[in-house]
Write a protein that holds these residues in place. Structure first.
Motif, PDB file in Angstrom:
ATOM      1  N   UNK A  80       1.319 -34.423   5.467  1.00  0.00           N
ATOM      2  CA  UNK A  80       2.468 -33.664   5.269  1.00  0.00           C
ATOM      3  C   UNK A  80       2.251 -32.610   4.093  1.00  0.00           C
ATOM      4  N   UNK A  81       1.076 -32.171   3.790  1.00  0.00           N
ATOM      5  CA  UNK A  81       0.810 -31.118   2.845  1.00  0.00           C
ATOM      6  C   UNK A  81       1.334 -29.766   3.231  1.00  0.00           C
ATOM      7  N   UNK A  82       1.640 -28.789   2.599  1.00  0.00           N
ATOM      8  CA  UNK A  82       2.017 -27.322   2.933  1.00  0.00           C
ATOM      9  C   UNK A  82       1.294 -26.439   2.302  1.00  0.00           C
ATOM     10  N   UNK A  83       0.725 -25.621   2.721  1.00  0.00           N
ATOM     11  CA  UNK A  83       0.068 -24.616   2.312  1.00  0.00           C
ATOM     12  C   UNK A  83       0.900 -23.529   1.305  1.00  0.00           C
ATOM     13  N   UNK A  84       0.226 -23.291   0.076  1.00  0.00           N
ATOM     14  CA  UNK A  84       0.931 -22.415  -0.624  1.00  0.00           C
ATOM     15  C   UNK A  84       0.750 -20.959  -0.050  1.00  0.00           C
ATOM     16  N   UNK A  85       1.841 -20.254  -0.328  1.00  0.00           N
ATOM     17  CA  UNK A  85       1.990 -18.679   0.316  1.00  0.00           C
ATOM     18  C   UNK A  85       0.772 -18.141  -0.337  1.00  0.00           C
ATOM     19  N   UNK A  86       0.144 -18.287  -1.214  1.00  0.00           N
ATOM     20  CA  UNK A  86      -0.857 -17.289  -2.144  1.00  0.00           C
ATOM     21  C   UNK A  86      -2.144 -17.820  -1.658  1.00  0.00           C
ATOM     22  N   UNK A  87      -2.825 -16.862  -1.399  1.00  0.00           N
ATOM     23  CA  UNK A  87      -4.239 -16.878  -0.640  1.00  0.00           C
ATOM     24  C   UNK A  87      -5.412 -17.199  -1.737  1.00  0.00           C
ATOM     25  N   UNK A  88      -5.071 -17.151  -3.047  1.00  0.00           N
ATOM     26  CA  UNK A  88      -6.000 -17.291  -4.082  1.00  0.00           C
ATOM     27  C   UNK A  88      -5.387 -17.830  -5.256  1.00  0.00           C
ATOM     28  N   UNK A  89      -6.151 -18.723  -6.082  1.00  0.00           N
ATOM     29  CA  UNK A  89      -5.632 -19.260  -7.261  1.00  0.00           C
ATOM     30  C   UNK A  89      -6.813 -19.212  -8.314  1.00  0.00           C
ATOM     31  N   UNK A  90      -6.358 -18.808  -9.528  1.00  0.00           N
ATOM     32  CA  UNK A  90      -7.240 -18.948 -10.672  1.00  0.00           C
ATOM     33  C   UNK A  90      -7.657 -20.372 -11.003  1.00  0.00           C
ATOM     34  N   UNK A  91      -8.851 -20.818 -11.385  1.00  0.00           N
ATOM     35  CA  UNK A  91      -9.238 -21.888 -12.077  1.00  0.00           C
ATOM     36  C   UNK A  91      -9.662 -22.082 -13.247  1.00  0.00           C
ATOM     37  N   UNK A  92      -9.700 -22.781 -14.076  1.00  0.00           N
ATOM     38  CA  UNK A  92      -9.951 -22.808 -15.453  1.00  0.00           C
ATOM     39  C   UNK A  92     -11.089 -23.868 -15.671  1.00  0.00           C
ATOM     40  N   UNK A  93     -12.075 -23.310 -16.582  1.00  0.00           N
ATOM     41  CA  UNK A  93     -13.031 -24.300 -16.969  1.00  0.00           C
ATOM     42  C   UNK A  93     -12.381 -25.515 -17.396  1.00  0.00           C
ATOM     43  N   UNK A  94     -12.875 -26.917 -17.086  1.00  0.00           N
ATOM     44  CA  UNK A  94     -12.278 -28.057 -17.420  1.00  0.00           C
ATOM     45  C   UNK A  94     -11.087 -28.583 -16.699  1.00  0.00           C
ATOM     46  N   UNK A  95     -10.567 -27.862 -15.774  1.00  0.00           N
ATOM     47  CA  UNK A  95      -9.579 -28.098 -14.854  1.00  0.00           C
ATOM     48  C   UNK A  95     -10.309 -29.090 -13.829  1.00  0.00           C
ATOM     49  N   UNK A  96      -9.252 -30.217 -13.156  1.00  0.00           N
ATOM     50  CA  UNK A  96      -9.784 -31.198 -12.170  1.00  0.00           C
ATOM     51  C   UNK A  96      -8.895 -30.918 -10.954  1.00  0.00           C
ATOM     52  N   UNK A  97      -9.601 -30.750  -9.840  1.00  0.00           N
ATOM     53  CA  UNK A  97      -8.835 -30.613  -8.567  1.00  0.00           C
ATOM     54  C   UNK A  97      -9.248 -31.497  -7.516  1.00  0.00           C
TER      55      UNK A  97
END
Length: 131
Positions: free
Chosen positions: A26-43
């Motif tokens: 049941x995940x839903x895609x965000x409407x945005x096609x890009x995301x900024x990610x920062x050093x040290x973040x965990x995804x």
């Protein structure tokens, strides 16, 4: 109108391997096609065979979590390589756990888990330029 110019690859390291899959996530895609990610973040990295127009992302395989080593911009369509092996292309982002982390959804023919493709902690992760 052209919006995108050149960019550097975003790099990370796998910090945890996941071994489960679901057919009812049941995940839903965000409407945005890009995301900024920062050093040290965990995804979280999640595979799916769903497409960008699907209202729900149910069929998923969980790969694991990556810590971002070199921040930047991850775009829909970027190729994903783990341990030098091609895994799929970024489909988009699910933000159900944000701000803790994004689920980065990776499109491929069939969902797989980290265990199924023999991932190991400390493997390099690369989000490359769209191919």
């Amino acid at each position: 109108m052209i919006e995108d110019g050149d960019k550097r690859a975003v790099a990370g390291v796998l910090v945890k391997v996941l071994v489960h899959s679901r057919d009812d996530r049941g995940m839903r895609l965000e409407e945005f096609a890009s995301r900024c990610v920062r050093q040290g973040e965990v995804h979280e990295l999640v595979t799916t065979d769903h497409g960008v127009d699907d209202p729900r992302i149910d069929r998923v395989g969980f790969l694991g979590f990556t810590e971002i080593s070199h921040g930047g911009v991850i775009d829909r369509g970027d190729e994903v390589h783990i341990g030098g092996e091609y895994v799929g292309k970024v489909l988009g982002f699910d933000a159900c756990h944000f701000p803790n982390h994004y689920n980065i959804l990776i499109h491929r023919d069939a969902p797989v888990t980290g265990e199924q493709i023999a991932l190991t902690p400390e493997s390099p992760v690369r989000f490359g330029v769209r191919g």
